[in-house]
Design a protein around this motif. Structure first.
Motif, PDB file in Angstrom:
ATOM      1  N   ASN A  52      57.865 -16.440   8.513  1.00  0.00           N
ATOM      2  CA  ASN A  52      56.762 -16.367   7.544  1.00  0.00           C
ATOM      3  C   ASN A  52      55.539 -15.641   8.083  1.00  0.00           C
ATOM      4  O   ASN A  52      54.397 -16.063   7.880  1.00  0.00           O
ATOM      5  N   TYR A  53      55.763 -14.541   8.753  1.00  0.00           N
ATOM      6  CA  TYR A  53      54.664 -13.734   9.291  1.00  0.00           C
ATOM      7  C   TYR A  53      53.720 -13.334   8.164  1.00  0.00           C
ATOM      8  O   TYR A  53      54.153 -12.829   7.121  1.00  0.00           O
ATOM      9  N   GLN A  54      52.427 -13.553   8.356  1.00  0.00           N
ATOM     10  CA  GLN A  54      51.456 -13.307   7.293  1.00  0.00           C
ATOM     11  C   GLN A  54      50.050 -13.208   7.863  1.00  0.00           C
ATOM     12  O   GLN A  54      49.808 -13.451   9.044  1.00  0.00           O
ATOM     13  N   ASN A  55      49.109 -12.822   6.974  1.00  0.00           N
ATOM     14  CA  ASN A  55      47.681 -12.758   7.324  1.00  0.00           C
ATOM     15  C   ASN A  55      47.410 -11.809   8.482  1.00  0.00           C
ATOM     16  O   ASN A  55      46.588 -12.090   9.349  1.00  0.00           O
ATOM     17  N   ARG A  56      48.070 -10.663   8.490  1.00  0.00           N
ATOM     18  CA  ARG A  56      47.922  -9.713   9.579  1.00  0.00           C
ATOM     19  C   ARG A  56      47.736  -8.291   9.053  1.00  0.00           C
ATOM     20  O   ARG A  56      48.086  -7.992   7.909  1.00  0.00           O
ATOM     21  N   LYS A  57      47.197  -7.430   9.906  1.00  0.00           N
ATOM     22  CA  LYS A  57      47.127  -6.002   9.616  1.00  0.00           C
ATOM     23  C   LYS A  57      48.132  -5.289  10.502  1.00  0.00           C
ATOM     24  O   LYS A  57      48.197  -5.544  11.706  1.00  0.00           O
ATOM     25  N   ILE A  58      48.915  -4.385   9.907  1.00  0.00           N
ATOM     26  CA  ILE A  58      50.007  -3.726  10.619  1.00  0.00           C
ATOM     27  C   ILE A  58      49.836  -2.209  10.542  1.00  0.00           C
ATOM     28  O   ILE A  58      49.593  -1.647   9.465  1.00  0.00           O
ATOM     29  N   GLY A  59      49.965  -1.559  11.677  1.00  0.00           N
ATOM     30  CA  GLY A  59      49.989  -0.109  11.739  1.00  0.00           C
ATOM     31  C   GLY A  59      51.341   0.376  12.255  1.00  0.00           C
ATOM     32  O   GLY A  59      52.090  -0.378  12.882  1.00  0.00           O
ATOM     33  N   PHE A  60      51.645   1.653  12.000  1.00  0.00           N
ATOM     34  CA  PHE A  60      52.969   2.164  12.352  1.00  0.00           C
ATOM     35  C   PHE A  60      52.875   3.487  13.116  1.00  0.00           C
ATOM     36  O   PHE A  60      52.050   4.357  12.811  1.00  0.00           O
ATOM     37  N   ALA A  66      61.166   5.893  10.177  1.00  0.00           N
ATOM     38  CA  ALA A  66      61.017   4.550  10.745  1.00  0.00           C
ATOM     39  C   ALA A  66      59.843   3.803  10.129  1.00  0.00           C
ATOM     40  O   ALA A  66      59.934   2.601   9.840  1.00  0.00           O
ATOM     41  N   ALA A  67      58.711   4.483   9.913  1.00  0.00           N
ATOM     42  CA  ALA A  67      57.538   3.807   9.362  1.00  0.00           C
ATOM     43  C   ALA A  67      57.820   3.260   7.967  1.00  0.00           C
ATOM     44  O   ALA A  67      57.483   2.109   7.657  1.00  0.00           O
ATOM     45  N   LYS A  68      58.439   4.057   7.137  1.00  0.00           N
ATOM     46  CA  LYS A  68      58.785   3.630   5.775  1.00  0.00           C
ATOM     47  C   LYS A  68      59.735   2.438   5.815  1.00  0.00           C
ATOM     48  O   LYS A  68      59.577   1.465   5.056  1.00  0.00           O
ATOM     49  N   THR A  69      60.705   2.495   6.719  1.00  0.00           N
ATOM     50  CA  THR A  69      61.679   1.412   6.849  1.00  0.00           C
ATOM     51  C   THR A  69      61.011   0.124   7.320  1.00  0.00           C
ATOM     52  O   THR A  69      61.261  -0.961   6.792  1.00  0.00           O
ATOM     53  N   MET A  70      60.160   0.232   8.327  1.00  0.00           N
ATOM     54  CA  MET A  70      59.484  -0.947   8.861  1.00  0.00           C
ATOM     55  C   MET A  70      58.578  -1.584   7.807  1.00  0.00           C
ATOM     56  O   MET A  70      58.562  -2.808   7.637  1.00  0.00           O
ATOM     57  N   GLN A  71      57.831  -0.764   7.096  1.00  0.00           N
ATOM     58  CA  GLN A  71      56.929  -1.318   6.083  1.00  0.00           C
ATOM     59  C   GLN A  71      57.708  -2.053   4.995  1.00  0.00           C
ATOM     60  O   GLN A  71      57.295  -3.120   4.533  1.00  0.00           O
ATOM     61  N   ALA A  72      58.836  -1.496   4.598  1.00  0.00           N
ATOM     62  CA  ALA A  72      59.648  -2.131   3.555  1.00  0.00           C
ATOM     63  C   ALA A  72      60.154  -3.499   3.975  1.00  0.00           C
ATOM     64  O   ALA A  72      60.366  -4.383   3.132  1.00  0.00           O
TER      65      ALA A  72
END
Length: 385
Positions: free
Chosen positions: A324-332, A342-348
């Motif tokens: 339940n990873y949540q409440n975070r900011k993620i960059g790629f 890879a970025a598109k895949t990870m974000q999905a």
């Protein structure tokens, strides 16, 4: 170990184990805790792992001084705490077994008997009077199994917390690691999925005066109780414990690694309070999971692989979303020789995660880092510092 004049430690330390639950590296071993409350009636709190039954029963004998226990309280049916229930029942046939209704069903599955003639079913708000001591039972479903109960002893104000507030590591190591480090890895590795359930128990505990916490793993906690409770509140609400940015990466030929090292350098130069870098292929994945939940910002850097993302990165993200990873900011950061995706895949992979913000700037590397890559890294660092 004397917890008090009337509460004694009778647990064991395991230094032969290599992987706890078949997956967690435990270089300092593991403790399986059990306690005895001495009063007009005597209660033993939980059993221990199957390999330590003889030692555990001997420990109990050592504090009873010829007396016999009246109760075995079973707070959690996971095998490292329940394996010797039958051995206890055979040695002390007159003792009652106190546990949740679901736990007795599990005992039937495990031992072929639910100890019907010995049962005392404990539910929310039920009590067991020992004399001067009173056991007050608190249901704690899915912390982290559905049958779990915790016990508050109201005279000495002790919370017997089942697996709650537990940590990796035996209790007899000469130089024990910091509690928070291994308790955090334990929490997010094992309990992390069930944050809402932990929050529910913490709300119940908020009304209790707690002077001591007796977990089923790790040391007895007797000072700064608020510190431990506050950490559990942060962890179970998926809050940010430490300011900083974690970078998790995979690299096949070293080019993505070089970009990550440059990004870490830029982040530090821009004043990021803490930069933590993890190589997912070489570091303990549960240490990486721990860091991902500790910090509020995370950058995922991966090569494109088989038209998707590198397997170790995929495994890592699956571990986060499962918890339940949540409440975070993620960059790629992505790398690809001809078609980086890879970025598109990870974000999905985070599409069902709550309260996730994605950095507007991403970094795309075409095999090797160049001036354009550095420019992109600068922009991402400005967002994630």
């Amino acid at each position: 170990m004397n917890i008090s004049e009337n509460v004694k430690y009778v647990g064991v330390n395991d230094h032969k184990i290599d992987l706890f639950e078949g997956q967690f590296v435990v270089p300092n071993g593991m403790a399986y805790n059990s306690y005895v409350i001495l009063d007009d009636k005597i209660a033993v709190m939980d059993s221990v792992d199957a390999n330590f039954g003889e030692e555990w029963l001997k420990n109990i004998d050592g504090v009873l001084n010829g007396k016999k226990p009246d109760y075995l309280v079973v707070q959690h049916m996971e095998m490292d705490h329940s394996a010797n229930i039958l051995a206890f029942a055979k040695k002390y046939p007159e003792a009652k077994i106190v546990s949740s209704k679901m736990a007795f069903i599990m005992m039937k599955n495990y031992f072929g008997t639910d100890f019907a003639e010995k049962q005392i079913v404990a539910g929310e708000g039920t009590k067991l009077e020992l004399g001067k001591h009173t056991l007050n039972f608190i249901t704690a479903p899915n912390v982290h199994w559905p049958e779990v109960i915790m016990t508050y002893e109201s005279t000495e104000k002790i919370l017997f917390a089942a697996d709650g507030f537990g940590k990796f590591g035996a209790n007899d190591v000469e130089d024990p690691e910091d509690w928070a480090c291994e308790a955090r890895r334990y929490y997010f590795g094992i309990v992390g999925k069930f944050g809402a359930n932990v929050q529910a128990v913490l709300k119940k505990a908020a009304n209790l005066e707690i002077k001591t916490i007796c977990s089923l793993h790790g040391p007895v906690l007797t000072e700064n109780i608020g510190y431990y409770v506050d950490l559990y509140n942060t962890w179970s609400s998926y809050g940010v414990e430490s300011e900083g940015t974690m970078i998790a990466y995979t690299s096949v030929y070293g080019n993505t690694k070089k970009a990550v090292e440059k990004l870490a350098e830029i982040l530090k130069a821009k004043g990021c309070p803490k930069v933590v870098v993890n190589d997912l292929a070489r570091e303990d994945i549960h240490e990486c999971i721990e860091d991902a939940f500790r910090y509020g910002k995370i950058i995922l850097a991966s090569t494109t692989y088989n038209g998707e993302v590198f397997p170790k990165m995929k495994e890592f993200i699956e571990n986060l979303t499962e918890r339940n990873y949540q409440n975070r900011k993620i960059g790629f950061v992505e790398n690809g020789s001809w078609g980086p995706v890879a970025a598109k895949t990870m974000q999905a992979m985070f599409e069902n995660s709550k309260n996730i913000t994605f950095a507007e700037n991403k970094v795309t590397i075409k095999i090797a880092m160049n001036d354009e890559t550095v420019s992109q890294l600068e922009k991402l660092a400005d967002e994630m510092k």
